[in-house]
Design a protein around this motif. Structure first.
Motif, PDB file in Angstrom:
ATOM      1  N   ILE A  82       0.840  -1.204   0.000  1.00 51.35           N
ATOM      2  CA  ILE A  82       0.000   0.000   0.000  1.00 51.35           C
ATOM      3  C   ILE A  82       0.868   1.244   0.000  1.00 51.35           C
ATOM      4  N   PHE A  83       1.909   1.254   0.822  1.00 49.60           N
ATOM      5  CA  PHE A  83       2.818   2.394   0.857  1.00 49.60           C
ATOM      6  C   PHE A  83       3.429   2.631  -0.523  1.00 49.60           C
ATOM      7  N   GLN A  84       3.858   1.563  -1.170  1.00 51.35           N
ATOM      8  CA  GLN A  84       4.460   1.712  -2.497  1.00 51.35           C
ATOM      9  C   GLN A  84       3.440   2.183  -3.527  1.00 51.35           C
ATOM     10  N   ALA A  85       2.196   1.774  -3.400  1.00 49.06           N
ATOM     11  CA  ALA A  85       1.159   2.265  -4.315  1.00 49.06           C
ATOM     12  C   ALA A  85       0.968   3.771  -4.135  1.00 49.06           C
ATOM     13  N   VAL A  86       0.958   4.228  -2.885  1.00 42.24           N
ATOM     14  CA  VAL A  86       0.820   5.657  -2.610  1.00 42.24           C
ATOM     15  C   VAL A  86       2.009   6.423  -3.195  1.00 42.24           C
ATOM     16  N   GLU A 142      -9.449  -1.158  -0.351  1.00 39.71           N
ATOM     17  CA  GLU A 142     -10.158   0.112  -0.179  1.00 39.71           C
ATOM     18  C   GLU A 142      -9.281   1.138   0.516  1.00 39.71           C
ATOM     19  N   LEU A 143      -8.531   0.707   1.524  1.00 38.40           N
ATOM     20  CA  LEU A 143      -7.600   1.617   2.195  1.00 38.40           C
ATOM     21  C   LEU A 143      -6.565   2.131   1.200  1.00 38.40           C
ATOM     22  N   CYS A 144      -6.034   1.242   0.391  1.00 39.67           N
ATOM     23  CA  CYS A 144      -5.037   1.620  -0.611  1.00 39.67           C
ATOM     24  C   CYS A 144      -5.604   2.666  -1.566  1.00 39.67           C
ATOM     25  N   PHE A 145      -6.784   2.419  -2.091  1.00 39.95           N
ATOM     26  CA  PHE A 145      -7.391   3.344  -3.043  1.00 39.95           C
ATOM     27  C   PHE A 145      -7.639   4.697  -2.394  1.00 39.95           C
ATOM     28  N   ARG A 146      -8.172   4.682  -1.179  1.00 36.52           N
ATOM     29  CA  ARG A 146      -8.467   5.928  -0.463  1.00 36.52           C
ATOM     30  C   ARG A 146      -7.190   6.732  -0.226  1.00 36.52           C
ATOM     31  N   LEU A 147      -6.124   6.058   0.222  1.00 37.61           N
ATOM     32  CA  LEU A 147      -4.865   6.764   0.473  1.00 37.61           C
ATOM     33  C   LEU A 147      -4.239   7.282  -0.818  1.00 37.61           C
ATOM     34  N   CYS A 148      -4.386   6.533  -1.888  1.00 37.39           N
ATOM     35  CA  CYS A 148      -3.870   6.999  -3.182  1.00 37.39           C
ATOM     36  C   CYS A 148      -4.640   8.242  -3.643  1.00 37.39           C
ATOM     37  N   ALA A 149      -5.951   8.258  -3.404  1.00 35.33           N
ATOM     38  CA  ALA A 149      -6.756   9.440  -3.742  1.00 35.33           C
ATOM     39  C   ALA A 149      -6.325  10.632  -2.892  1.00 35.33           C
ATOM     40  N   ALA A 161      -3.420   6.802 -13.137  1.00 30.85           N
ATOM     41  CA  ALA A 161      -2.967   5.741 -12.236  1.00 30.85           C
ATOM     42  C   ALA A 161      -4.072   5.357 -11.259  1.00 30.85           C
ATOM     43  N   LEU A 162      -4.789   6.339 -10.745  1.00 28.41           N
ATOM     44  CA  LEU A 162      -5.889   6.059  -9.829  1.00 28.41           C
ATOM     45  C   LEU A 162      -7.001   5.298 -10.557  1.00 28.41           C
ATOM     46  N   GLY A 163      -7.263   5.665 -11.811  1.00 30.75           N
ATOM     47  CA  GLY A 163      -8.252   4.944 -12.616  1.00 30.75           C
ATOM     48  C   GLY A 163      -7.833   3.503 -12.869  1.00 30.75           C
ATOM     49  N   GLU A 202     -15.727   9.688  -0.771  1.00 34.78           N
ATOM     50  CA  GLU A 202     -16.447  10.392   0.289  1.00 34.78           C
ATOM     51  C   GLU A 202     -15.811  10.113   1.643  1.00 34.78           C
ATOM     52  N   GLY A 203     -15.235   8.926   1.799  1.00 32.06           N
ATOM     53  CA  GLY A 203     -14.582   8.559   3.052  1.00 32.06           C
ATOM     54  C   GLY A 203     -13.137   8.988   3.149  1.00 32.06           C
ATOM     55  N   ALA A 204     -12.579   9.461   2.033  1.00 31.55           N
ATOM     56  CA  ALA A 204     -11.175   9.886   2.030  1.00 31.55           C
ATOM     57  C   ALA A 204     -11.029  11.227   2.729  1.00 31.55           C
ATOM     58  N   ASP A 205      -9.874  11.427   3.305  1.00 35.77           N
ATOM     59  CA  ASP A 205      -9.567  12.689   3.981  1.00 35.77           C
ATOM     60  C   ASP A 205      -9.008  13.655   2.937  1.00 35.77           C
ATOM     61  N   LEU A 206      -9.901  14.267   2.218  1.00 42.10           N
ATOM     62  CA  LEU A 206      -9.498  15.200   1.173  1.00 42.10           C
ATOM     63  C   LEU A 206      -9.509  16.609   1.751  1.00 42.10           C
ATOM     64  N   ALA A 207      -8.671  16.797   2.762  1.00 41.42           N
ATOM     65  CA  ALA A 207      -8.635  18.044   3.528  1.00 41.42           C
ATOM     66  C   ALA A 207      -8.341  19.256   2.649  1.00 41.42           C
ATOM     67  N   ALA A 208      -7.460  19.095   1.713  1.00 41.10           N
ATOM     68  CA  ALA A 208      -7.106  20.223   0.845  1.00 41.10           C
ATOM     69  C   ALA A 208      -8.319  20.693   0.062  1.00 41.10           C
TER      70      ALA A 208
END
Length: 136
Positions: A11-15, A83-90, A106-108, A126-132
């Motif tokens: 997951i870290f490497q995907a991010v 799901e965690l991987c996808f969310r963190l990548c987003a 890449a996300l697609g 919607e569950g991702a922390d898209l703070a920016a």
């Protein structure tokens, strides 16, 4: 303790791959990577994150982003961790104010490889922390 701590590396490497897919690393992306170990306990035990980042960077240079993603997803068979991987990548993509088409592509690709539907992606974003995004 997490059920699959070995997923942390993939997951870290995907991010990281999302981060470097456009060829540049913004300061905000560096900060996101540094905070990742504190953000989620799964990453607290990562050994040599700089080495992991260098490893995926070298693989990307050799094989390309899509081939790297294809290899990484085989190491994340558990749906919760996908799901965690996808969310963190987003979230990583959002960390880059100048996110390019390469990161979106890449996300697609990750969405397709994990077999996520449009509804899955909507729920995950919607569950991702898209703070920016929320600050603007």
């Amino acid at each position: 303790m997490h059920k699959y701590p070995e997923h942390a590396k993939a997951i870290f490497q995907a991010v990281v791959l999302i981060c470097i897919s456009d060829g540049t690393v913004a300061e905000s992306e560096k900060e996101f990577l540094l905070a990742l170990r504190e953000k989620h306990p799964l990453f607290a035990s990562l050994q040599d994150p700089k080495g992991l980042a260098a490893e995926i960077r070298d693989k990307m240079a050799e094989k390309g982003v899509d081939a790297c993603l294809e290899e990484l997803v085989t190491r994340i068979p558990d749906r919760d961790y996908q799901e965690l991987c996808f969310r963190l990548c987003a979230e990583m993509m959002e960390a880059d104010a100048n996110a390019g088409a390469e990161e979106a592509d890449a996300l697609g690709t990750l969405q397709i490889l994990f077999g996520f539907s449009a509804a899955d992606v909507k729920r995950l974003l919607e569950g991702a922390d898209l703070a920016a995004k929320r600050k603007s």
